[in-house]
Design a protein around this motif. Sequence first.
Motif, PDB file in Angstrom:
ATOM      1  N   GLY A  71       4.632   0.969  -7.010  1.00  0.00           N
ATOM      2  CA  GLY A  71       4.073   2.340  -6.598  1.00  0.00           C
ATOM      3  C   GLY A  71       4.312   2.838  -5.961  1.00  0.00           C
ATOM      4  O   GLY A  71       4.709   2.182  -4.370  1.00  0.00           O
ATOM      5  N   LEU A  72       3.840   3.927  -5.652  1.00  0.00           N
ATOM      6  CA  LEU A  72       4.985   5.005  -4.376  1.00  0.00           C
ATOM      7  C   LEU A  72       3.761   5.840  -3.987  1.00  0.00           C
ATOM      8  O   LEU A  72       3.303   6.869  -4.957  1.00  0.00           O
ATOM      9  CB  LEU A  72       6.182   5.920  -5.002  1.00  0.00           C
ATOM     10  CG  LEU A  72       6.373   6.817  -4.013  1.00  0.00           C
ATOM     11  CD1 LEU A  72       7.374   6.160  -3.201  1.00  0.00           C
ATOM     12  CD2 LEU A  72       7.422   7.610  -4.735  1.00  0.00           C
ATOM     13  N   MET A  73       3.029   5.495  -2.744  1.00  0.00           N
ATOM     14  CA  MET A  73       2.329   6.214  -2.314  1.00  0.00           C
ATOM     15  C   MET A  73       2.504   8.235  -1.673  1.00  0.00           C
ATOM     16  O   MET A  73       3.788   8.157  -1.774  1.00  0.00           O
ATOM     17  CB  MET A  73       1.770   5.299  -0.817  1.00  0.00           C
ATOM     18  CG  MET A  73       0.956   3.924  -1.436  1.00  0.00           C
ATOM     19  SD  MET A  73      -0.638   3.731  -3.089  1.00  0.00           S
ATOM     20  CE  MET A  73      -1.980   4.279  -1.782  1.00  0.00           C
ATOM     21  N   PRO A  74       1.408   8.784  -1.623  1.00  0.00           N
ATOM     22  CA  PRO A  74       1.933  10.283  -0.945  1.00  0.00           C
ATOM     23  C   PRO A  74       2.448  10.012   0.582  1.00  0.00           C
ATOM     24  O   PRO A  74       1.529   9.119   1.234  1.00  0.00           O
ATOM     25  CB  PRO A  74       0.323  10.825  -1.141  1.00  0.00           C
ATOM     26  CG  PRO A  74      -0.351   9.628  -1.951  1.00  0.00           C
ATOM     27  CD  PRO A  74      -0.056   8.317  -2.057  1.00  0.00           C
ATOM     28  N   SER A  75       3.354  10.541   0.800  1.00  0.00           N
ATOM     29  CA  SER A  75       3.625  10.313   1.965  1.00  0.00           C
ATOM     30  C   SER A  75       5.092   9.085   1.854  1.00  0.00           C
ATOM     31  O   SER A  75       5.475   9.552   3.378  1.00  0.00           O
ATOM     32  CB  SER A  75       3.085  10.720   3.059  1.00  0.00           C
ATOM     33  OG  SER A  75       2.373  12.009   3.302  1.00  0.00           O
ATOM     34  N   GLU A  76       4.662   8.514   1.235  1.00  0.00           N
ATOM     35  CA  GLU A  76       5.709   7.043   2.015  1.00  0.00           C
ATOM     36  C   GLU A  76       7.434   7.698   0.800  1.00  0.00           C
ATOM     37  O   GLU A  76       7.168   8.086   0.570  1.00  0.00           O
ATOM     38  CB  GLU A  76       4.831   5.827   0.295  1.00  0.00           C
ATOM     39  CG  GLU A  76       5.005   4.866   0.539  1.00  0.00           C
ATOM     40  CD  GLU A  76       5.261   3.788  -0.598  1.00  0.00           C
ATOM     41  OE1 GLU A  76       5.231   2.647   0.537  1.00  0.00           O
ATOM     42  OE2 GLU A  76       4.535   3.895  -0.727  1.00  0.00           O
ATOM     43  N   ILE A  77       8.006   7.129   1.682  1.00  0.00           N
ATOM     44  CA  ILE A  77       9.221   7.465   1.408  1.00  0.00           C
ATOM     45  C   ILE A  77       9.925   5.618   0.960  1.00  0.00           C
ATOM     46  O   ILE A  77       9.983   4.366   1.783  1.00  0.00           O
ATOM     47  CB  ILE A  77      10.072   7.239   2.777  1.00  0.00           C
ATOM     48  CG1 ILE A  77      10.175   8.838   3.102  1.00  0.00           C
ATOM     49  CG2 ILE A  77      11.668   6.839   2.324  1.00  0.00           C
ATOM     50  CD1 ILE A  77      10.218   9.619   4.851  1.00  0.00           C
ATOM     51  N   MET A  78      10.512   5.042   0.191  1.00  0.00           N
ATOM     52  CA  MET A  78      10.955   4.294  -0.530  1.00  0.00           C
ATOM     53  C   MET A  78      12.627   4.292  -0.663  1.00  0.00           C
ATOM     54  O   MET A  78      12.854   5.153  -1.093  1.00  0.00           O
ATOM     55  CB  MET A  78      10.315   4.140  -2.213  1.00  0.00           C
ATOM     56  CG  MET A  78      10.554   2.535  -2.495  1.00  0.00           C
ATOM     57  SD  MET A  78       9.914   2.396  -3.882  1.00  0.00           S
ATOM     58  CE  MET A  78      11.158   1.867  -4.980  1.00  0.00           C
ATOM     59  N   GLY A  79      13.271   3.307  -0.079  1.00  0.00           N
ATOM     60  CA  GLY A  79      14.536   2.550  -0.489  1.00  0.00           C
ATOM     61  C   GLY A  79      14.839   2.062  -1.362  1.00  0.00           C
ATOM     62  O   GLY A  79      13.889   1.010  -1.240  1.00  0.00           O
ATOM     63  N   VAL A  80      15.481   2.211  -2.663  1.00  0.00           N
ATOM     64  CA  VAL A  80      16.166   1.695  -3.733  1.00  0.00           C
ATOM     65  C   VAL A  80      17.581   0.831  -2.993  1.00  0.00           C
ATOM     66  O   VAL A  80      18.422   1.268  -3.010  1.00  0.00           O
ATOM     67  CB  VAL A  80      15.740   1.773  -5.184  1.00  0.00           C
ATOM     68  CG1 VAL A  80      16.827   0.701  -6.021  1.00  0.00           C
ATOM     69  CG2 VAL A  80      14.583   1.754  -5.601  1.00  0.00           C
ATOM     70  N   LEU A  81      17.615  -0.510  -3.555  1.00  0.00           N
ATOM     71  CA  LEU A  81      19.388  -1.351  -2.734  1.00  0.00           C
ATOM     72  C   LEU A  81      18.843  -1.988  -3.598  1.00  0.00           C
ATOM     73  O   LEU A  81      18.624  -2.672  -4.754  1.00  0.00           O
ATOM     74  CB  LEU A  81      18.734  -1.967  -0.765  1.00  0.00           C
ATOM     75  CG  LEU A  81      18.308  -1.275  -0.117  1.00  0.00           C
ATOM     76  CD1 LEU A  81      17.993  -2.774   1.223  1.00  0.00           C
ATOM     77  CD2 LEU A  81      19.181  -0.791   0.762  1.00  0.00           C
TER      78      LEU A  81
END
Length: 208
Positions: free
Chosen positions: A31-41
Motif C-alpha cells: 500500500g502507498l500512503m499519500p506523500s510516501e516515497i517507496m522504492g522497489v529493489l
Amino acid sequence: MASVLEIQDLHVSYRSREGAAFPALAGVSFGLMPSEIMGVLGESGSGKSTLAAALLRLLPGNGNITRGAVHFEGRDLLQAKPEELRQIRGRRISLIFQEPSLALHPTMRAGEQVRQVLAAHGSQGKSALNERTHQVFAEIFREEADRISRSYPHQLSGGQRQRVLIAQAIACGPSIVIADEPTASLDPATQMELSECFESSGKGWGSR
Ligand SMILES: Nc1ncnc2c1ncn2[C@@H]1O[C@H](COP(=O)(O)OP(=O)(O)O)[C@@H](O)[C@H]1O
Ligand SMILES: [Mg+2]
C-alpha cells in the motif's frame, strides 16, 4: 489515513509464442500512503517494469494479470473502462521511463512536449497552458528554464532530457509518479543531480 494505491496479491504472466505462460510477478502486495516515497529493489528481470506497467494496465499484448487487485484512490483499476484509465494515466498517475531518448519526440521542442501533455489532459486556453508550462520548467530548470524549453531533445544532455520527462510527469499534478529506473542510463554525477531534482519536486517512488 487511507492509502492512495493498494496492490493485493498481484500475479502477472507472459505468454510465449508457443503458448506457455511465464510467471513474472507472483503475489505482490503493498500500500502507498499519500506523500510516501517507496522504492522497489530487485535484480534485472525480477519484474520491476512489469509491476509499473501492470498497475497502469500497460502490459504488452502477451502480458496478463492473472490474479490480484489494484485500487487507486478507492477505484478498482483492473475493472476500469478504457476512458477512465486514459483519464488516470498521465494526469493522476504518471510514469517516467528509463530511456529518455525513446520517450521524447525528436522534432518537437521540450516546452511543446510538456504543453501537449497538459493540453491532452484538459488544461484549457493558450495563456493558462503557457503559464503552467513555464511554471513547471522554472521549478525543474531554474534559470535555464527558457533555454531548455526552446531546445529540441538532441540539443539537450541525457540528464536534461530525463528532467524534461520529469517535467511531463509532474505537469498535471499527479497523485503518484512512478519512476522506472530513471537514472540507469546516466552517468553517476548526473544521477546525483537527478535525485536532487526528484527530492525537490517532492513526490514519487523509484525503482532505482
Ligand atoms: N513482453 C514480454 N514478453 C515475455 N516476457 C517478458 C516480457 N517483458 C518482460 N518479460 C520477462 O518478465 C520478467 C520481468 O521483466 P521486467 O519486468 O522487465 O524486469 P525488471 O524491470 O525488473 O528488469 C523477465 O524475466 C522478462 O524476461
Ligand atoms: Mg525494468
